[in-house]
Each structure stands twice: as structure tokens, then as C-alpha cells.
Design an enzyme around this catalytic site. Structure first.
Site, short mmCIF file in Angstrom:
data_model
loop_
_atom_site.label_atom_id
_atom_site.label_comp_id
_atom_site.label_asym_id
_atom_site.label_seq_id
_atom_site.Cartn_x
_atom_site.Cartn_y
_atom_site.Cartn_z
N GLY A 111 0.94 -1.23 0.06
CA GLY A 111 -0.16 0.26 -0.29
C GLY A 111 0.93 1.21 0.03
O GLY A 111 1.98 1.58 -0.24
N TYR A 112 -0.26 2.18 -0.34
CA TYR A 112 1.49 3.04 -0.27
C TYR A 112 0.70 4.77 0.75
O TYR A 112 -0.81 4.93 1.22
CB TYR A 112 0.57 4.93 -1.92
CG TYR A 112 1.44 3.25 -2.83
CD1 TYR A 112 2.50 3.20 -3.32
CD2 TYR A 112 0.41 2.17 -2.87
CE1 TYR A 112 3.41 2.74 -4.38
CE2 TYR A 112 1.25 1.57 -4.09
CZ TYR A 112 2.72 1.37 -4.43
OH TYR A 112 3.61 0.87 -5.70
N LEU A 113 1.51 5.05 1.45
CA LEU A 113 1.42 5.67 2.74
C LEU A 113 0.98 7.58 2.53
O LEU A 113 0.55 7.99 2.82
CB LEU A 113 2.46 6.16 4.50
CG LEU A 113 2.97 4.11 4.21
CD1 LEU A 113 4.77 4.05 5.11
CD2 LEU A 113 1.43 3.57 4.93
#
Length: 158
Positions: A28-30
Site C-alpha cells: 500500500g501507499y502511505l
């Protein structure tokens, strides 16, 4: 400073029979911006946080830094990504002197197959296997970060 030079392709045909290893990936992308991404990834039994720059102008090279983190921490970070987690199985396939990584996506990106090959320099020659399809290097629609917020199932009929 680290960097990566890679080419991306769609996949047509049988690649699995040539694979010597595979593993599940959840990522996932923070943070996402026009100049960088911060990704958290659980790859098999290990976890990483990676920072990547956008592609440099007129090139396929970009900066990349990757750090191993505890899997439990990565699990918690993935919760921050809510439903925008990308899930896939990565298959490793030796082709000549290179290793192609073929990602088979699941969930909202099911049906998408992307192959990547990392190179030492932009003009480095490499063998192209028969199952390699159209090149999509530089096409943001095929970036995992894009797929996390605009899944393949929403645009595959375009």
C-alpha cells in the site's frame, strides 16, 4: 543514493511454467505525490518501506530507497492504506542474464499481468521471452501506486 532502471510489459502466454520461484505480495501507499511515493510492502515473510521518485525526464531511471521493517509494523502501516492495498503473486523467471518479475494481480486488479525487468543502464540489451507483450514503461496507469487508487477493474474496458 539508490536508483532503479526497469522496463514494464504486459504479459501474453505461459510464463508460469518457466518460473523458478514465486511469493505473495501485499502493498500500500502511505504517501503519493507527483514527485514521489512512499510504499509499505509485505513480500513473503519480510517487509519493507520504499521511497521512490518519479521518473526523471526523458529517462526510465528513478531514485529508490528501500528499508526492511518488522512484518508486524508493516501490517499496521497497511491498515493506514485502507482498501487501497494491492495484492499479487510475483513469479521470478530467468531469461538470459536477466530475471523477469511477472506480477499476477488479485482483487480489484484481477486479470492484470505485468512483467518487469531491471537493468543496469537504460540501453542495456536483454532477451525478450515469447510471452512478453506490449511495453508499458512510463505509462502511469500500470504503476502499482496508480492501481491502488484506480484499480484495473475500473478501466480494463477502456
Amino acid at each position: 543514493m539508490g536508483y532503479e532502471i526497469e522496463r514494464k510489459f504486459l504479459v501474453n502466454g505461459d510464463y508460469k511454467s518457466q518460473s523458478h520461484k514465486n511469493f505473495r505480495i501485499r502493498q500500500g501507499y502511505l504517501a503519493l505525490s507527483g514527485v514521489s511515493v512512499v510504499r509499505v510492502r509485505i513480500k513473503g515473510e519480510r517487509a519493507y518501506v520504499t521511497i521512490k521518485s518519479a521518473l526523471e525526464e526523458n529517462t526510465i531511471k528513478r531514485n529508490e530507497w528501500e528499508y526492511e521493517v518488522p512484518v508486524a509494523d508493516a501490517e499496521e502501516m497497511l491498515l493506514l492504506c485502507e482498501e487501497a492495498v494491492v495484492e499479487k503473486t510475483r513469479y521470478l523467471i530467468n531469461v538470459g542474464t536477466h530475471v523477469f518479475e511477472v506480477d499476477e494481480f488479485y482483487g480489484n486488479n484481477e486479470g492484470l499481468l505485468i512483467a518487469e525487468v531491471e537493468l543496469g543502464h537504460e540501453d542495456e540489451p536483454y532477451e525478450k521471452p515469447a510471452w512478453l507483450g506490449a511495453e508499458v514503461t512510463g505509462n502511469v496507469r500500470y504503476y502499482n501506486s496508480f492501481l491502488s487508487i484506480h484499480p484495473y477493474k475500473e478501466w480494463k474496458d477502456d
